[in-house]
Design an enzyme around this catalytic site. Structure first.
Site, PDB file in Angstrom:
ATOM      1  N   ASN A 138      -8.983   6.178 -10.513  1.00 24.23           N
ATOM      2  CA  ASN A 138      -8.159   4.727 -10.394  1.00 24.23           C
ATOM      3  C   ASN A 138      -7.416   4.338 -11.789  1.00 24.23           C
ATOM      4  O   ASN A 138      -6.573   3.429 -11.663  1.00 24.23           O
ATOM      5  CB  ASN A 138      -9.409   3.644 -10.166  1.00 24.23           C
ATOM      6  CG  ASN A 138      -9.754   3.627  -8.650  1.00 24.23           C
ATOM      7  OD1 ASN A 138      -9.432   4.242  -7.748  1.00 24.23           O
ATOM      8  ND2 ASN A 138     -11.076   3.056  -8.569  1.00 24.23           N
ATOM      9  N   ASP A 161       0.953  -1.166   0.025  1.00 27.65           N
ATOM     10  CA  ASP A 161      -0.050  -0.024   0.225  1.00 27.65           C
ATOM     11  C   ASP A 161       0.981   1.274  -0.043  1.00 27.65           C
ATOM     12  O   ASP A 161       2.213   1.075   0.344  1.00 27.65           O
ATOM     13  CB  ASP A 161      -0.864   0.087   1.248  1.00 27.65           C
ATOM     14  CG  ASP A 161      -2.252   0.844   1.015  1.00 27.65           C
ATOM     15  OD1 ASP A 161      -3.145   0.146   0.909  1.00 27.65           O
ATOM     16  OD2 ASP A 161      -2.097   2.014   0.924  1.00 27.65           O
ATOM     17  N   HIS A 173     -19.748  -5.447 -14.650  1.00 26.49           N
ATOM     18  CA  HIS A 173     -20.184  -5.354 -13.310  1.00 26.49           C
ATOM     19  C   HIS A 173     -20.583  -4.063 -13.108  1.00 26.49           C
ATOM     20  O   HIS A 173     -20.125  -3.192 -12.471  1.00 26.49           O
ATOM     21  CB  HIS A 173     -18.657  -5.442 -12.778  1.00 26.49           C
ATOM     22  CG  HIS A 173     -18.738  -5.565 -11.069  1.00 26.49           C
ATOM     23  ND1 HIS A 173     -19.629  -6.177 -10.558  1.00 26.49           N
ATOM     24  CD2 HIS A 173     -18.148  -4.809 -10.287  1.00 26.49           C
ATOM     25  CE1 HIS A 173     -19.591  -6.099  -9.216  1.00 26.49           C
ATOM     26  NE2 HIS A 173     -18.724  -5.313  -8.701  1.00 26.49           N
TER      27      HIS A 173
HETATM   28  N1  APR Z   1      -0.655   2.083  -4.758  1.00 29.73           N
HETATM   29  C1  APR Z   1      -0.869   0.945  -3.886  1.00 29.73           C
HETATM   30  N2  APR Z   1      -2.280   1.374  -2.835  1.00 29.73           N
HETATM   31  C2  APR Z   1      -2.808   2.202  -3.311  1.00 29.73           C
HETATM   32  C3  APR Z   1      -2.754   3.270  -4.381  1.00 29.73           C
HETATM   33  C4  APR Z   1      -1.385   2.936  -5.030  1.00 29.73           C
HETATM   34  N3  APR Z   1      -1.005   3.939  -5.882  1.00 29.73           N
HETATM   35  N4  APR Z   1      -3.621   4.126  -4.033  1.00 29.73           N
HETATM   36  C5  APR Z   1      -4.395   3.823  -3.495  1.00 29.73           C
HETATM   37  N5  APR Z   1      -4.110   2.749  -2.520  1.00 29.73           N
HETATM   38  C6  APR Z   1      -4.591   1.884  -1.597  1.00 29.73           C
HETATM   39  C7  APR Z   1      -5.153   2.920  -0.376  1.00 29.73           C
HETATM   40  O1  APR Z   1      -4.195   3.683   0.377  1.00 29.73           O
HETATM   41  C8  APR Z   1      -6.012   2.000   0.156  1.00 29.73           C
HETATM   42  O2  APR Z   1      -5.454   1.600   1.312  1.00 29.73           O
HETATM   43  O3  APR Z   1      -5.840   1.236  -1.952  1.00 29.73           O
HETATM   44  C9  APR Z   1      -6.202   0.974  -1.007  1.00 29.73           C
HETATM   45  C10 APR Z   1      -8.064   0.657  -0.875  1.00 29.73           C
HETATM   46  O4  APR Z   1      -8.521   0.496   0.128  1.00 29.73           O
HETATM   47  P1  APR Z   1     -10.030   1.045   0.641  1.00 29.73           P
HETATM   48  O5  APR Z   1     -10.064   2.519   0.437  1.00 29.73           O
HETATM   49  O6  APR Z   1     -10.212   0.336   2.041  1.00 29.73           O
HETATM   50  O7  APR Z   1     -10.996   0.482  -0.595  1.00 29.73           O
HETATM   51  P2  APR Z   1     -11.644  -1.100  -0.490  1.00 29.73           P
HETATM   52  O8  APR Z   1     -12.822  -1.285  -0.027  1.00 29.73           O
HETATM   53  O9  APR Z   1     -10.649  -2.201  -0.351  1.00 29.73           O
HETATM   54  O10 APR Z   1     -11.694  -1.093  -2.442  1.00 29.73           O
HETATM   55  C11 APR Z   1     -10.895  -1.171  -3.068  1.00 29.73           C
HETATM   56  O11 APR Z   1     -11.878  -2.481  -4.761  1.00 29.73           O
HETATM   57  O12 APR Z   1     -14.112  -3.132  -4.599  1.00 29.73           O
HETATM   58  C12 APR Z   1     -13.269  -2.132  -5.191  1.00 29.73           C
HETATM   59  O13 APR Z   1     -14.412  -0.251  -5.687  1.00 29.73           O
HETATM   60  C13 APR Z   1     -13.452  -0.793  -4.952  1.00 29.73           C
HETATM   61  O14 APR Z   1     -11.976   0.275  -6.397  1.00 29.73           O
HETATM   62  C14 APR Z   1     -12.442  -0.115  -5.109  1.00 29.73           C
HETATM   63  C15 APR Z   1     -11.169  -1.288  -4.711  1.00 29.73           C
END
Ligand code: APR
Length: 309
Positions: A96, A34, A176
């Site tokens: 995204n 992350d 989806h």
């Molecule tokens: N590199 C690594 N991690 C990243 C980056 C990056 N460039 N940008 C964001 N993240 C991390 C964020 O810091 C966060 O911890 O991705 C994580 C996403 O986690 P959540 O915000 O909890 O989201 P989540 O519910 O896990 O969903 C993630 O999956 O189902 C799909 O629509 C949803 O697109 C979303 C994804």
């Protein structure tokens, strides 16, 4: 012989829960990545500290970089923003897109042979983006959506009939999104066609709830989107690949003429095994079902166009 390696990019709700399912199933060593400092490290250590209690043997590490992901067999991509109430999956596209482009470059540099399982939304579009951006063969970039959508439909049927979820077989085609195509005609309960167990109106209501299933959870949670079922679905795909199970599962894959569709990533039943997508299964569809597939494909095409690749 070493253990297999599963890297999970994005250690938020979906990523961390996927790590949990993978560890419990002893699928291999796990790397959580992350951009947030401390989060992947803390969650990885916490999960590893559960291993003596649960009795799984897996190395679990967290990182803000990609060195630890080197030579992964599977990479599950969950990095990106989730939706909030009032947002559609499409509203996430531009944010995204940037995240996926940067992540995919770094993933491939360390694990050129990995199979990628995409989870980030809008799912079909992010799967397409990853395929084009990475130049990987289409067998190795697979989006998770159909298993989740089908699981929701199965869950609603099980609730309605008060029967075991294990006895329900079903399939959902398409993107989806709310235009997904549940197939009641391909749905059975221990081999009994669903139409013999439920009246048409009831089935229609369950189909409608399934289409809006993701939104239902977003509206309840208010601060994020579903994560237990999405992560479980991604791990079912990883397991099918790592164990070469040759399971037939609905997944988002690149189509080159199948179902009359070209140059699109779209949900269809595929055979999943050690090589990734080993074949696309073509179903016989009625004219009505074909029309729904066309409508869903149009929505996905529109979203893909917004990538401006
Ligand atoms: N590199 C690594 N991690 C990243 C980056 C990056 N460039 N940008 C964001 N993240 C991390 C964020 O810091 C966060 O911890 O991705 C994580 C996403 O986690 P959540 O915000 O909890 O989201 P989540 O519910 O896990 O969903 C993630 O999956 O189902 C799909 O629509 C949803 O697109 C979303 C994804």
């Amino acid at each position: 012989m070493g253990r297999r390696k599963i890297s999970i990019i994005g250690s938020g709700f979906v990523g961390a829960t996927a790590a949990h399912w993978a560890a419990e199933k002893e699928l291999g060593d796990i790397v959580l990545v992350d951009i947030l400092e401390g989060i992947p490290q803390g969650k990885a250590l916490d999960l590893f500290e559960a291993s003596p209690v649960e009795g799984f043997d897996a190395k679990v590490v967290g990182s803000n970089g990609y060195d630890e992901t080197k030579d992964s067999d599977i990479v599950i991509v969950t990095s990106g923003v989730p939706r909030k109430p009032g947002m559609s999956r499409e509203d996430l596209l531009l944010t995204n897109k940037k995240i996926i482009e940067s992540v995919v470059t770094q993933v491939i540099a360390k694990s050129p042979k990995a199979i990628l399982i995409m989870v980030t939304n809008p799912l079909d579009t992010m799967t397409y983006l990853t395929l084009k951006y990475s130049g990987l063969p289409k067998e190795r970039v697979i989006g998770m959506a159909g298993i989740l959508d089908t699981a929701r439909f199965k869950a609603f049927i099980a609730m309605e009939l008060a029967v075991s979820v294990e006895d329900i077989q079903s399939l959902i085609l398409g993107g989806h999104g709310d235009e997904m195509v549940p197939l009641p005609r391909y749905t059975t309960v221990s081999g009994i066609p669903l139409s013999q167990l439920l009246p048409r109106e009831k089935i229609d209501r369950l189909v409608d709830r399934t289409r809006k299933g993701g939104g239902e959870i977003v509206n309840l949670l208010k601060t994020g989107s579903a994560f237990y079922a999405p992560s479980a679905a991604a791990i079912q795909m990883a397991e099918a690949i790592l164990k070469d199970k040759k399971r037939i599962l609905p997944c988002c894959v690149y189509l080159d003429g199948e179902y009359g569709l070209k140059d699109i990533c779209f949900g269809v039943p595929v055979k999943l095994g050690a090589r990734g997508v080993e074949s696309v299964i073509q179903l016989e569809l009625t004219e009505g079902e074909k029309a729904l597939v066309t409508r869903s494909a149009e929505a996905v095409k529109k979203s893909i166009a917004e990538l401006r690749l």
